[in-house]
Design an enzyme around this catalytic site. Structure first.
Site, PDB file in Angstrom:
ATOM      1  N   HIS A 188     -52.043 -20.661  51.914  1.00  0.00           N
ATOM      2  CA  HIS A 188     -51.524 -22.026  51.809  1.00  0.00           C
ATOM      3  C   HIS A 188     -50.155 -22.068  51.172  1.00  0.00           C
ATOM      4  O   HIS A 188     -49.329 -22.905  51.515  1.00  0.00           O
ATOM      5  CB  HIS A 188     -52.503 -22.904  51.024  1.00  0.00           C
ATOM      6  N   GLU A 429     -62.424 -15.567  80.487  1.00  0.00           N
ATOM      7  CA  GLU A 429     -62.118 -14.377  79.683  1.00  0.00           C
ATOM      8  C   GLU A 429     -63.023 -13.201  80.011  1.00  0.00           C
ATOM      9  O   GLU A 429     -63.031 -12.202  79.292  1.00  0.00           O
ATOM     10  CB  GLU A 429     -62.129 -14.713  78.186  1.00  0.00           C
ATOM     11  N   ASP A 453     -59.412 -11.499  75.488  1.00  0.00           N
ATOM     12  CA  ASP A 453     -60.701 -10.941  75.893  1.00  0.00           C
ATOM     13  C   ASP A 453     -60.688 -10.491  77.340  1.00  0.00           C
ATOM     14  O   ASP A 453     -61.331  -9.497  77.681  1.00  0.00           O
ATOM     15  CB  ASP A 453     -61.826 -11.963  75.662  1.00  0.00           C
ATOM     16  N   CYS A 500     -54.361 -19.506  77.095  1.00  0.00           N
ATOM     17  CA  CYS A 500     -54.263 -19.666  75.646  1.00  0.00           C
ATOM     18  C   CYS A 500     -54.355 -18.346  74.889  1.00  0.00           C
ATOM     19  O   CYS A 500     -54.296 -18.318  73.672  1.00  0.00           O
ATOM     20  CB  CYS A 500     -55.306 -20.660  75.132  1.00  0.00           C
TER      21      CYS A 500
HETATM   22  C1  PEP Z   1     -58.776 -14.974  74.091  1.00  0.00           C
HETATM   23  O1  PEP Z   1     -59.776 -14.263  74.201  1.00  0.00           O
HETATM   24  O2  PEP Z   1     -57.708 -14.748  74.683  1.00  0.00           O
HETATM   25  C2  PEP Z   1     -58.798 -16.154  73.210  1.00  0.00           C
HETATM   26  C3  PEP Z   1     -57.842 -17.044  73.241  1.00  0.00           C
HETATM   27  O3  PEP Z   1     -59.835 -16.291  72.350  1.00  0.00           O
HETATM   28  P1  PEP Z   1     -60.031 -15.405  71.012  1.00  0.00           P
HETATM   29  O4  PEP Z   1     -58.750 -14.637  70.779  1.00  0.00           O
HETATM   30  O5  PEP Z   1     -60.356 -16.375  69.947  1.00  0.00           O
HETATM   31  O6  PEP Z   1     -61.172 -14.519  71.393  1.00  0.00           O
HETATM   32 MG    MG Z   2     -61.706 -14.897  73.481  1.00  0.00          MG
END
Ligand code: PEP
Ligand code: MG
Length: 565
Positions: A188, A429, A453, A500
């Site tokens: 923080h 994923e 993933d 993402c």
């Molecule tokens: C991913 O797998 O790309 C993802 C965005 O989820 P995490 O990194 O939280 O597994």
């Molecule tokens: Mg993931």
């Protein structure tokens, strides 16, 4: 001249004098008492006063630094009332007859050392918060006053580490930069110094000692370097860099409110990935078009049991309110792998392939049920989208839909309002999800590709094993082709797709994703404006040809990753 290297916590270049800060140690003795009831009263009194103090601080700082940033005091308030923290303290007093200050000291050390072992850097950084709350409590139990933080002007504050409430109390007209021996970039204190635009470096190690107190220094917050007794050449170089960085940031900030549009008119959404409320300040500051991934698991990692519906509802509602109608994609708990709460005790043979994400929720439906209730209750406060992780089969979505219907029925019978049009999406994923993307697209409103993933499962590379880094090719053509396949499937049904995972932030592939007609990229908030600049500089004259050149379509040789030689 000495040159100490750490990690950048907050950008900026500052010239000043080192002021080494030592926190006064609180004198807490391990002491048994004859009257534990009296100690319990002292603790309850201190807790009440601390609570009021934190409420006041919150109110004051909302006016000074804004509601998003003042949330830290709200979080401290929650920690103060945390069931486990409270019961640990009470039982140390009542069952073991220890003094109130020792009980607080003991309980906070225990929680801090557990947090310190968590892999997640964000969670580890919360140890500073629990210690901060504990210091406040002990100060009131011992009836001592708050240590004054007085510095001469133009100070570069150096210390072992800095607590959030210390950071907030600093006189910003005097303290120009913060450098710590320890600490993390997601603590923080780092977050607050970024918010307040105070350059900072963390992790300088023990080479930074109080012997340097009073020495001239330069902080290069961009590179994470502290120059002590700088020579004239370094001074000149830093002055030039400061001017240059200032010009760059100015230009970037001008991009706020602008569209993410290429020269040829292709447009894409730029959203932010966040872990919780504390990150919201970056979201607004950097003009994110929405939240592309709220990793809701941070909520359970913070607690010693699954968070109840109320805590979840509060968080989702606040994020939705702060986003003022922009889309907020909340991913349901993605637990397992490296994100295991302490109370999940079962050892996994192979966690990446084991009891993860939605599977945990199917095995323990009450977890997903309370999350869905909280989400739908919050849905009336903004534009919510719900996203399910680790899907491998359409049947899983149908099952989630049945659970959603049950939640709707309950809310109806309780007379609670909710939005039935909340979008439902899934993470893409797993290779299975890509192969079934056509069938999956019929079931949902959107896809969001989790490349972290997807790479792991399609290239068979454990994402946490640093030895395999050399073999991990995030831009492996197989992965790019999978993203294209998922995009084509979802677009066939008039639905949309985002990315993402970390690959979304790689500027070398922005053009490729645009050529695939990906609709949204979700990245860490701090790099949104850089991504916007990149997008605005691109000119996609021939998307088909670009995909051929990148090896996404047909030609494999052209973009083959060279592993050997
Ligand atoms: C991913 O797998 O790309 C993802 C965005 O989820 P995490 O990194 O939280 O597994
Ligand atoms: Mg993931």
């Amino acid at each position: 001249m000495e040159r100490l290297r750490g990690r950048s916590a907050s950008g900026g270049i500052v010239f000043g004098k080192i002021a080494f800060y030592h926190r006064d140690d609180q004198d807490v003795k391990k002491r048994k008492v004859g009257n534990p009831e009296l100690e319990l009263q002292r603790y309850h009194y201190a807790k009440e006063v601390s609570g009021r103090e934190l409420d006041d601080l919150y109110e004051r700082e909302v006016k000074n630094i804004g509601v998003d940033h003042a949330d830290i005091f709200m979080i401290h308030r929650l920690l103060l009332d945390d069931d486990r923290f409270v019961s640990d303290i009470e039982s140390t007093i009542m069952k073991e007859n220890y003094s109130a200050d020792y009980a607080v000291h003991f309980a906070s050390n225990k929680i801090a050392s557990e947090l310190g072992r968590v892999e997640d850097e964000y969670m580890r950084a919360r140890t500073a918060d629990i210690k901060d709350v504990s210091r406040r409590l002990i100060r009131h139990i011992q009836n001592t006053t708050e240590q004054e933080l007085v510095f001469r002007s133009n100070s570069i504050l150096c210390c072992f580490d800095l607590e959030p409430s210390e950071t907030i109390r600093l006189d910003k007209s005097k303290v120009k930069a913060i450098c710590t021996c320890y600490g993390s970039t997601t603590s923080h204190s780092s977050i607050i110094s970024r918010t307040l635009n105070i350059p900072g470096i963390v992790g300088l190690g023990r080479a930074l000692t109080e012997d340097y107190d009073g020495h001239e220094a330069i902080v290069d917050g961009y590179a994470g370097v502290l120059y002590i007794d700088p020579d004239p050449v370094t001074r000149r170089r830093m002055l030039e860099k400061r001017e240059e960085e200032g010009r760059k940031r100015e230009l970037l900030l001008r991009l706020r409110g602008r569209r993410n549009i290429t020269l040829d008119g292709s447009e894409i959404e730029l959203y932010a990935n966040i872990n919780g409320l504390i990150d919201m300040k970056y979201v607004t500051e950097n003009d994110a078009g929405g939240i592309g991934l709220l990793r809701s698991e941070f909520l359970y990692l913070q607690n010693d049991d699954y968070p109840d519906e109320e805590l979840q509802f509060f968080t989702y509602r606040r994020v939705l309110e702060l986003m003022e109608g922009k889309r907020v994609i909340v991913r349901t708990f993605d637990m397992g792998l490296d994100k295991n709460p302490d109370y999940e005790v079962e050892e996994e043979l192979n966690p990446a392939m084991g009891m993860r994400s939605i599977r945990v929720c199917f095995e323990n439906p009450e977890i997903l049920h309370s999350q869905l209730r909280a989400l739908y209750r919050a849905s009336v406060y903004g534009r919510l989208a719900i996203m399910i992780p680790m899907i491998v089969d359409p049947e899983e979505i149908q099952h989630v839909k049945r659970m959603i219907r049950k939640v709707w029925d309950e809310l109806d019978s309780e007379g609670i309002k909710y939005d039935q049009n909340v979008e439902l999406g899934i993470m893409i994923e797993t290779p299975a999800a890509v192969m079934l993307s056509d069938e999956l697209a019929r079931e949902v409103d959107f896809f969001n590709v989790g490349t972290n993933d997807l790479e792991q499962y399609s290239l068979a590379i454990d994402r946490h094993d640093s030895r395999l880094e050399r073999f991990c090719r995030p831009h492996h053509i197989a992965v790019l082709r999978m993203i294209k396949m998922a995009a084509d499937s979802v677009h066939r049904y008039g639905k949309w797709i985002g990315i993402c995972g970390e690959l979304a932030a790689n500027p070398d592939f922005t053009e490729t994703f645009l050529a695939m007609d990906v609709d949204m990229l979700s990245v860490s908030p701090m790099i949104i404006l850089q991504m916007r600049r990149r997008i605005r500089s691109l000119n996609l004259t021939d998307k088909e040809q670009l995909l051929v050149d990148m090896g996404v379509v047909r030609s494999y040789e052209k973009n083959k990753y060279k592993l050997f030689g």
